[in-house]
Design an enzyme around this catalytic site. Structure first.
Site, short mmCIF file in Angstrom:
data_model
loop_
_atom_site.label_atom_id
_atom_site.label_comp_id
_atom_site.label_asym_id
_atom_site.label_seq_id
_atom_site.Cartn_x
_atom_site.Cartn_y
_atom_site.Cartn_z
N GLY A 24 0.81 -1.29 -0.06
CA GLY A 24 -0.02 0.10 0.01
C GLY A 24 0.73 1.31 0.01
N LYS A 28 2.88 -11.16 -2.51
CA LYS A 28 3.89 -9.99 -2.39
C LYS A 28 5.24 -10.42 -1.86
CE LYS A 28 0.00 -7.39 -0.56
NZ LYS A 28 -0.95 -6.92 0.63
#
Length: 441
Positions: free
Chosen positions: A136, A207
């Site tokens: 993010g 990720k």
């Protein structure tokens, strides 16, 4: 080349939470962005699935013809925040082939196809940015590719899934069980209706693959990442963790390993683990994320912040957009991708960590010695043993619970030990097997 010498044309693909925030920032901060870039951004179009839906933006900006939008002569940069992997892949490749720089937040796509996309960008002499794909608003891609470009990264680890971190934090602080904590996460919008991708570690594995690829200059896909989820964690595990001075977190760990033969390998794994309260990651609570990077010269660096949500993710996307736009204005490109070596992956069986093993057993003499013998047979050294009674709803003692903490042992040796324990008549069930991270072997 510029589509117009006075503007940078932008197409946004997707108008969900992130896409809407990106559009809002482009329009609401137009003057500031123009000053930072050296030219104004001009929103040329927004790709959506259904144009007829009222989305709060001028309808003449909306189109469901993605191919036409990304090939327009007045578009310089394509921002992809759609989601579906194959649709996004086709759109990004088409944009790159038409000479557009691309900004994407699509972690699942990047975890599977970073090499393909990077090569397409290189062939077209354009930029590919994806800071928002991992954590993010937390800047971690750019530090790895630029700030630490002259250093050797040894390890990247941390918490990169806000849903699971919220659930585990709630279980720790309130004593709730997994199902109750998940329901609370759903009520606050932290968990999807189907939370599988989060709670089984798929999101964190994607990720981890991206970060391992960048940190160690090798191609790692999500399929290369060993993965366990959090669905089997119990309130009793948190009680035991606190007694050991720890909490429980879903960690990703990527590290460079030198094998016995001297060959360098890469380990990438995702699993819940006990983390000492003295470790910085233990204090990361709620839906927040954190990434710890350990480098040869720089030492330990920690990046912390909001790892998900429309506004935080849009912040990172817009940061990449500004970088790509500056490059267009200057007629330059961002840093080229490193040359990649295909380092072999280390299998989980050879990874050595400390372990926490919990089991329910018969409450009678000799049980503990029998349990200890199974560890000894496989040369798994015991560091600590805790035993407590188990009572039924009426308060009657019906058995015992044994918690064993080991010294460093390989996953293979520990797995054999757990299988042997499960076969013992006195063991009613092995209830939890967790690793201890951040503790010296």
């Amino acid at each position: 080349m510029f589509s117009d010498e006075r503007t940078v044309g932008v197409a946004v693909l997707g108008l969900g939470n992130v896409g809407s925030e990106v559009v809002r920032i482009i329009e609401g901060s137009a003057d500031d962005l123009a000053a930072r870039i050296g030219a104004p951004l001009m929103l040329r179009g927004i790709g959506v699935r259904r144009v007829a839906v009222d989305r709060g933006v001028p309808v003449d900006l909306l189109t469901d013809n993605i191919e036409e939008l990304v090939s327009r002569a007045d578009v310089d940069i394509v921002v992809e925040v759609m989601g579906p992997v194959e649709l996004s892949r086709k759109a990004i490749l088409s944009a790159l082939e038409h000479g557009k720089s691309v900004v994407t937040a699509n972690k699942a796509l990047l975890a599977a196809s970073t090499g393909e996309l990077a090569q397409a960008a290189e062939s077209a002499h354009v930029d590919l940015y994806f800071e928002a794909a991992v954590a993010g608003a937390i800047p971690v891609i750019r530090p790895l590719t630029q700030s630490l470009a002259g250093d050797t990264v040894l390890r990247v680890a941390g918490i990169v899934n806000g849903t699971t971190n919220y659930i585990l934090s709630a279980m720790d602080s309130t004593g709730a069980d997994y199902d109750s904590a998940l329901a609370g996460a759903r009520a606050l919008g932290y968990a999807e209706a189907d939370p599988t991708a989060d709670v089984e570690g798929h999101d964190a594995a994607a990720k981890a693959a991206i970060l391992a690829s960048i940190a160690f200059h090798t191609r790692v896909t999500a399929d290369d990442v060993y993965r366990e989820g959090i669905t089997k964690i119990t309130p009793a595990d948190f009680v035991s963790a606190r007694a050991l001075g720890c909490t429980i977190k879903l960690l990703f760990i990527c590290e460079r390993i030198t094998a016995a033969d001297g060959q360098q390998r890469v380990s990438a794994r995702v699993y819940p683990a006990l983390v000492p309260m003295s470790h910085p990651l233990a204090t990361v609570s709620g839906a927040f994320n954190a990434v710890v990077v350990e480098a040869e010269a720089a030492g330990r660096l920690m990046f912390y912040g909001q790892g998900a949500g429309g506004a935080p993710t849009a912040s990172a996307v817009t940061g990449d957009l500004v970088m790509a736009a500056r490059n267009r204005v200057l007629g330059s490109r961002g840093p080229k991708e490193s040359k990649y070596a295909q380092l072999p992956m280390e299998t989980i069986g050879f990874i050595s960590t400390r372990y926490y093993v919990s089991m329910n057993v018969a409450d009678k003499p000799g049980v503990l010695s029998g349990v200890a013998a199974e560890f000894a047979k496989r040369e798994v050294s015991i560091a600590e043993v805790r035993q407590e009674g188990v009572v039924d709803d009426g308060g009657r003692r019906v058995g015992a619970r044994i918690v064993v903490v080991t010294h460093g042992a390989t996953d293979a040796a520990l797995s054999e030990t757990v299988d042997a324990l499960a076969d013992l008549d006195v063991v009613q069930g092995v209830t939890s097997v967790l690793r201890l991270e951040g503790i010296s072997l």
